[in-house]
Write a protein that holds these residues in place. Structure first.
Motif, short mmCIF file in Angstrom:
data_model
loop_
_atom_site.label_atom_id
_atom_site.label_comp_id
_atom_site.label_asym_id
_atom_site.label_seq_id
_atom_site.Cartn_x
_atom_site.Cartn_y
_atom_site.Cartn_z
N ILE A 76 0.81 -1.23 0.00
CA ILE A 76 0.00 0.00 0.00
C ILE A 76 0.84 1.27 0.00
O ILE A 76 0.29 2.37 -0.10
CB ILE A 76 -0.95 0.02 1.22
CG1 ILE A 76 -0.15 -0.06 2.52
CG2 ILE A 76 -1.96 -1.11 1.13
CD1 ILE A 76 -1.01 0.04 3.77
N GLY A 77 2.14 1.14 0.10
CA GLY A 77 2.97 2.34 0.10
C GLY A 77 4.43 2.03 -0.15
O GLY A 77 4.92 0.97 0.24
N GLU A 81 12.65 5.22 2.12
CA GLU A 81 13.39 4.37 3.04
C GLU A 81 12.53 3.28 3.67
O GLU A 81 12.90 2.73 4.70
CB GLU A 81 14.02 5.23 4.14
CG GLU A 81 13.04 6.10 4.88
CD GLU A 81 13.69 6.93 5.97
OE1 GLU A 81 13.10 7.94 6.36
OE2 GLU A 81 14.76 6.56 6.43
N SER A 82 11.40 2.94 3.06
CA SER A 82 10.53 1.91 3.64
C SER A 82 9.53 1.43 2.60
O SER A 82 9.26 2.10 1.60
CB SER A 82 9.79 2.46 4.87
OG SER A 82 8.94 3.52 4.49
N GLY A 168 -7.45 6.56 5.85
CA GLY A 168 -7.40 7.93 5.35
C GLY A 168 -6.50 8.03 4.13
O GLY A 168 -6.16 7.02 3.50
N TYR A 169 -6.12 9.26 3.81
CA TYR A 169 -5.31 9.53 2.64
C TYR A 169 -4.15 10.44 3.03
O TYR A 169 -4.27 11.24 3.97
CB TYR A 169 -6.16 10.23 1.55
CG TYR A 169 -7.52 9.63 1.34
CD1 TYR A 169 -7.69 8.54 0.50
CD2 TYR A 169 -8.63 10.15 2.00
CE1 TYR A 169 -8.95 7.98 0.30
CE2 TYR A 169 -9.89 9.60 1.81
CZ TYR A 169 -10.05 8.51 0.97
OH TYR A 169 -11.28 7.96 0.78
N PRO A 170 -3.05 10.35 2.32
CA PRO A 170 -1.99 11.34 2.56
C PRO A 170 -2.46 12.74 2.21
O PRO A 170 -3.23 12.94 1.26
CB PRO A 170 -0.86 10.88 1.63
CG PRO A 170 -1.16 9.45 1.32
CD PRO A 170 -2.64 9.32 1.36
N MET A 171 -2.02 13.70 2.96
CA MET A 171 -2.46 15.08 2.77
C MET A 171 -2.11 15.60 1.37
O MET A 171 -2.80 16.46 0.82
CB MET A 171 -1.81 15.96 3.83
CG MET A 171 -2.47 17.31 4.02
SD MET A 171 -4.04 17.17 4.86
CE MET A 171 -4.59 18.88 4.79
N VAL A 172 -1.07 15.06 0.79
CA VAL A 172 -0.64 15.53 -0.53
C VAL A 172 -1.65 15.16 -1.62
O VAL A 172 -1.69 15.82 -2.67
CB VAL A 172 0.75 14.94 -0.85
CG1 VAL A 172 0.66 13.44 -1.09
CG2 VAL A 172 1.40 15.63 -2.04
N GLN A 173 -2.51 14.17 -1.37
CA GLN A 173 -3.50 13.75 -2.36
C GLN A 173 -4.82 14.50 -2.22
O GLN A 173 -5.70 14.35 -3.07
CB GLN A 173 -3.76 12.25 -2.24
CG GLN A 173 -2.55 11.38 -2.51
CD GLN A 173 -2.83 9.90 -2.34
OE1 GLN A 173 -3.97 9.50 -2.08
NE2 GLN A 173 -1.80 9.08 -2.49
N VAL A 174 -4.97 15.28 -1.17
CA VAL A 174 -6.23 15.99 -0.92
C VAL A 174 -6.25 17.29 -1.70
O VAL A 174 -5.30 18.09 -1.64
CB VAL A 174 -6.41 16.26 0.59
CG1 VAL A 174 -7.69 17.03 0.85
CG2 VAL A 174 -6.42 14.95 1.36
#
Length: 434
Positions: A76-77, A81-82, A168-174
């Motif tokens: 999912i991500g 570094e991960s 939820g969603y990362p803020m960058v996608q909002v």
């Protein structure tokens, strides 16, 4: 086990640790290489090293044996570094599994940007990933206990961290928000509250902020957190604040209260809109002391070094004021000793310089004398060599002249072995014919 002291584990050591008979070690290594859990390296010597895939297998196997989860789902991500995957528990609950992978091509400067190693000169990416996971799990668990909006920490093993899945969603996608001002105030409040607890996120931006449909905020990614006592704490704090201001200004067209002075041309942001690092009061129950965040005093840094090297047992002292007084006294005494040592070293250097000057003058006089006497000797030697060369040339010229005469006479007076010349034979033959 072998990689504790070896970057590439020799084949003999692998066989010795495994203790398998009748070629069993070779068969196991062959299967591990087939599935790319190991890497065979012959650059320095014949040996093997564990890959990230093999390290993943060890961590997942351990967590499955503990009963933390039973299966691994989709990815999912992906970060610099991960890697993040979904995992399922026995009752169907979905969790998030974060696998730290320090050492990617896009993140090679981790040694200078993170404080995992401290004084170590050599390191392994697997070891660094393990330290990052351990640090993130500790911060996540402590922040959760103090009611910060973070995922719930479940378990940790090697470079793997298990946490609750954030809905939820990362803020960058909002792209749109119903109440952007309220969300902005919540995020700035989290940064300020972290600083009041003695911590600075250091990477607080739209990529590490999650928001759900109800506009609830959750912050993620904690391995780079530092203490407010860090030497660059103000810079990190101001950078986090500036990232939030910049994002909301561009994405949601928000304007912030600013006062423009008549005398100066610079724009000063109002204190009510932009928090200042120096106006923050640190809480008595600071988390940086509890979590041993970087940027503390020398004693606390040494404790963290021991903790990283393996097995620091936390010890609490009853009277902290006495410790600070003792540290100040020892610091002052150390300063006096250093001053005395510096003075003695300066005196020794002056005496040494004086003695060196005297010796240099004596050597110069000796060199001048030796040079004058040496010039006369060199001239005499040169005259002798010239005489010798001229004598040799005369002898060679005389020998060459004598050799030329002998050769001419031998050509004119050539005779056979019998003592009779070739012309006498011709005369005798001609007389016989007549």
């Amino acid at each position: 086990m072998g990689m504790r002291n070896h970057e590439i584990v020799p084949s003999e050591l692998v066989d010795r640790i495994a203790g398998l008979k009748h070629g069993g070690t070779y068969k196991v290594l062959k299967n591990l290489l087939k599935y790319k859990l190991l890497h065979h390296d012959r650059s320095k010597y014949d040996g093997f090293r564990l890959t990230y895939l093999g390290y993943d297998f060890l961590a997942i196997k351990t967590l499955v044996n503990r009963g933390v989860f039973t299966g691994v789902g989709r990815q999912i991500g992906v970060g610099k570094e991960s890697d993040i995957f979904e995992v399922a528990q026995e009752d169907g609950t979905i969790l998030a599994m974060k696998l730290h992978r320090l050492g990617r091509t896009s993140f090679r400067a981790v040694k200078s940007k993170r404080d995992y190693l401290r004084h170590r000169s050599s390191f392994s990416w697997l070891y660094l990933s393990r330290l990052a996971a351990l640090k993130e799990f500790a911060f996540m668990k402590a922040l959760q206990e103090h009611d910060f909006p973070v995922p719930k920490a479940i378990d940790c093993n090697r470079h793997c961290v298990i946490m609750s899945l954030v809905q939820g969603y990362p803020m960058v996608q909002v792209k749109q928000l119903q109440n952007p001002e309220t969300v902005f105030e919540k995020i700035i409040g989290i940064v300020v509250r972290l600083a009041e607890h003695g911590l600075i996120h250091c990477d607080f931006n739209e990529f590490n902020i999650m928001i759900d449909d109800e506009e609830k905020i959750t912050m993620i990614d904690f391995p780079q957190m530092v203490s407010v006592s860090h030497q660059n704490a103000q810079m990190y704090f101001d950078r986090d604040i500036e990232c939030i201001f910049k994002f909301f200004r561009k994405r949601f067209n928000m304007t912030f209260q600013e006062d423009r002075d008549d005398d100066d041309t610079e724009v000063e942001v109002d204190e009510n809109s932009r928090p200042s690092f120096y106006d923050i009061t640190k809480d008595a129950n600071a988390l940086d002391r509890e979590l041993e965040a970087s940027g503390f005093t020398k004693k606390e840094q040494n404790d963290l070094d021991k903790f990283i090297e393996g097995g620091l047992e936390k010890s609490t002292d009853s009277d902290e004021d006495e410790e600070s007084d003792d540290e100040e006294q020892t610091f002052e005494s150390n300063e006096e000793r250093n001053l005395n040592e510096m003075n003695s070293l300066q005196l020794q250097e002056e005496e040494q310089n004086r003695s060196d000057e005297v010796e240099a003058e004596v050597e110069l006089d000796d060199n001048e004398k030796s040079e004058s006497s040496g010039d006369d000797e060199n001239e005499a030697e040169r005259d002798e060599e010239l005489d010798k060369k001229l004598g040799k040339q005369r002898r060679r010229a005389m020998a060459a002249a004598r050799g030329g005469r002998k050769s001419q006479s031998s050509r004119n007076t050539y005779k056979d072995k019998g003592g009779r010349s070739q012309n006498s034979k011709i005369h005798s033959n001609m007389s016989g014919c007549w």
